[in-house]
Design an enzyme around this catalytic site. Structure first.
Site, PDB file in Angstrom:
ATOM      1  N   VAL A  59       0.819  -1.209   0.000  1.00 41.30           N
ATOM      2  CA  VAL A  59       0.000   0.000   0.000  1.00 41.30           C
ATOM      3  C   VAL A  59       0.858   1.268   0.000  1.00 41.30           C
ATOM      4  CG1 VAL A  59      -1.712   1.329   1.289  1.00 41.30           C
ATOM      5  CG2 VAL A  59      -1.935  -1.145   1.112  1.00 41.30           C
ATOM      6  N   CYS A  60       1.929   1.243   0.750  1.00 39.10           N
ATOM      7  CA  CYS A  60       2.741   2.450   0.941  1.00 39.10           C
ATOM      8  C   CYS A  60       3.252   3.099  -0.348  1.00 39.10           C
ATOM      9  CB  CYS A  60       3.889   2.161   1.898  1.00 39.10           C
ATOM     10  SG  CYS A  60       3.307   1.704   3.543  1.00 39.10           S
TER      11      CYS A  60
END
Length: 137
Positions: A59-60
């Protein structure tokens, strides 16, 4: 409630609104260089300080990529952007060298392997050695 890593037993204490941000010094990876910065180096500017759990997560990169896409706009508004995770600067460099999304980043990526910055801002997950996601202006 679960944190980003599935842990259900966590407590967060956040910095207070309208109180000075805790000053810190850290190694950062920026523009293919490793250097040291202090939060106080940006006195007179707005600072967007955002925390994320770890490099090489799924996600980051999208969050950091979005910030990278808007970095020039932030700079035009006299604003610096700093990302913080508990990774080392060498991990930031490796991620930068291996991800097209992360290669776009021009803002400082701060390393907090001891978790001291995360603890000061109330984002540290003691049991996991990682940071919650958090944004501070």
């Amino acid at each position: 409630m679960e944190n980003c890593c599935g842990n259900k037993d966590w407590h967060v204490s956040l910095s207070k609104v309208n109180s000075p941000a805790p000053n810190f010094e850290a190694e950062v990876f920026q523009n293919n260089e490793i250097k040291r910065v202090k939060l106080s180096d940006f006195k007179g500017k707005w600072v967007v300080l955002f925390f994320y759990p770890a490099d090489f997560t799924f996600v980051c990169p999208t969050e950091l990529g979005d910030m990278a896409d808007k970095y020039e706009q932030f700079q035009q508004l006299n604003t610096e952007v700093l990302s913080v995770s508990t990774d080392t600067v060498f991990c930031h460099k490796a991620w930068h060298d291996n991800s097209e999304t992360i290669k776009k980043i021009r803002f400082p990526m701060a390393a907090d392997p001891t978790g001291e910055i995360c603890k000061a801002f109330g984002t540290y997950i003691e049991e996991e050695g990682l940071s919650l996601r958090g944004s501070f202006v």
